[in-house]
Write a protein that holds these residues in place. Structure first.
Motif, PDB file in Angstrom:
ATOM      1  N   ARG A  22       0.856  -1.181   0.000  1.00  0.00           N
ATOM      2  CA  ARG A  22       0.000   0.000   0.000  1.00  0.00           C
ATOM      3  C   ARG A  22       0.893   1.232   0.000  1.00  0.00           C
ATOM      4  O   ARG A  22       1.670   1.433   0.917  1.00  0.00           O
ATOM      5  CB  ARG A  22      -0.891   0.005   1.230  1.00  0.00           C
ATOM      6  CG  ARG A  22      -1.826   1.204   1.263  1.00  0.00           C
ATOM      7  CD  ARG A  22      -2.706   1.166   2.450  1.00  0.00           C
ATOM      8  NE  ARG A  22      -3.824   0.285   2.150  1.00  0.00           N
ATOM      9  CZ  ARG A  22      -4.874   0.124   2.933  1.00  0.00           C
ATOM     10  NH1 ARG A  22      -4.942   0.755   4.077  1.00  0.00           N
ATOM     11  NH2 ARG A  22      -5.846  -0.677   2.598  1.00  0.00           N
ATOM     12  N   SER A  24       0.917   5.188   0.154  1.00  0.00           N
ATOM     13  CA  SER A  24       0.091   6.314   0.548  1.00  0.00           C
ATOM     14  C   SER A  24       0.407   7.554  -0.274  1.00  0.00           C
ATOM     15  O   SER A  24      -0.487   8.232  -0.756  1.00  0.00           O
ATOM     16  CB  SER A  24       0.301   6.608   2.035  1.00  0.00           C
ATOM     17  OG  SER A  24      -0.467   7.704   2.439  1.00  0.00           O
ATOM     18  N   PRO A  39       4.509   9.833   8.489  1.00  0.00           N
ATOM     19  CA  PRO A  39       4.134   8.656   9.287  1.00  0.00           C
ATOM     20  C   PRO A  39       4.104   8.946  10.795  1.00  0.00           C
ATOM     21  O   PRO A  39       3.231   8.445  11.503  1.00  0.00           O
ATOM     22  CB  PRO A  39       5.216   7.626   8.955  1.00  0.00           C
ATOM     23  CG  PRO A  39       5.782   8.068   7.653  1.00  0.00           C
ATOM     24  CD  PRO A  39       5.679   9.562   7.657  1.00  0.00           C
ATOM     25  N   ARG A  42       0.992  10.424  11.818  1.00  0.00           N
ATOM     26  CA  ARG A  42      -0.130   9.533  11.477  1.00  0.00           C
ATOM     27  C   ARG A  42      -0.982  10.109  10.346  1.00  0.00           C
ATOM     28  O   ARG A  42      -2.213  10.072  10.389  1.00  0.00           O
ATOM     29  CB  ARG A  42      -0.967   9.218  12.711  1.00  0.00           C
ATOM     30  CG  ARG A  42      -0.162   8.511  13.781  1.00  0.00           C
ATOM     31  CD  ARG A  42      -1.001   8.194  14.993  1.00  0.00           C
ATOM     32  NE  ARG A  42      -0.189   7.653  16.044  1.00  0.00           N
ATOM     33  CZ  ARG A  42      -0.093   6.355  16.320  1.00  0.00           C
ATOM     34  NH1 ARG A  42      -0.747   5.490  15.614  1.00  0.00           N
ATOM     35  NH2 ARG A  42       0.666   5.948  17.311  1.00  0.00           N
ATOM     36  N   THR A  44      -0.602   9.020   7.187  1.00  0.00           N
ATOM     37  CA  THR A  44      -0.555   8.079   6.083  1.00  0.00           C
ATOM     38  C   THR A  44      -1.125   6.729   6.479  1.00  0.00           C
ATOM     39  O   THR A  44      -1.140   6.352   7.646  1.00  0.00           O
ATOM     40  CB  THR A  44       0.896   7.854   5.615  1.00  0.00           C
ATOM     41  OG1 THR A  44       1.627   7.289   6.680  1.00  0.00           O
ATOM     42  CG2 THR A  44       1.542   9.136   5.161  1.00  0.00           C
ATOM     43  N   ILE A  45      -1.576   6.022   5.492  1.00  0.00           N
ATOM     44  CA  ILE A  45      -1.900   4.603   5.620  1.00  0.00           C
ATOM     45  C   ILE A  45      -1.139   3.956   4.468  1.00  0.00           C
ATOM     46  O   ILE A  45      -1.499   4.087   3.319  1.00  0.00           O
ATOM     47  CB  ILE A  45      -3.412   4.326   5.479  1.00  0.00           C
ATOM     48  CG1 ILE A  45      -4.163   5.020   6.593  1.00  0.00           C
ATOM     49  CG2 ILE A  45      -3.675   2.832   5.456  1.00  0.00           C
ATOM     50  CD1 ILE A  45      -5.667   4.890   6.488  1.00  0.00           C
ATOM     51  N   GLY A  46      -0.037   3.324   4.772  1.00  0.00           N
ATOM     52  CA  GLY A  46       0.806   2.746   3.728  1.00  0.00           C
ATOM     53  C   GLY A  46       2.167   3.418   3.720  1.00  0.00           C
ATOM     54  O   GLY A  46       2.521   4.170   4.627  1.00  0.00           O
TER      55      GLY A  46
END
Length: 54
Positions: A22, A24, A39, A42, A44-46
C-alpha cells in the motif's frame, strides 16, 4: 524458514500479485523532510515513497 526465507516468500507474493504494498504518497526527493514527518504524524496509511524522477 528463518528471517531470509520470509523475505523470499514476500518477494514471490509481490511478483505474482498476491501481495500488494500500500503506497500512501509519492513525494519528490526535495520533500524528504515532509516524507519523514508524515508517518510520525499519522498522516498516512501505507508507505511514503521518495521519487528521483522529474
Amino acid at each position: 524458514m528463518g528471517h531470509h526465507g520470509g523475505r523470499r516468500h514476500a518477494g514471490q507474493g509481490i511478483k505474482n500479485g498476491r501481495l500488494k504494498p500500500r503506497v500512501s504518497r509519492v513525494l519528490p526527493l526535495a520533500a524528504a523532510a515532509e516524507a519523514h514527518r508524515l508517518p510520525g504524524d499519522r498522516q498516512t496509511i501505507g508507505k511514503v515513497l521518495l521519487s528521483t524522477a522529474g
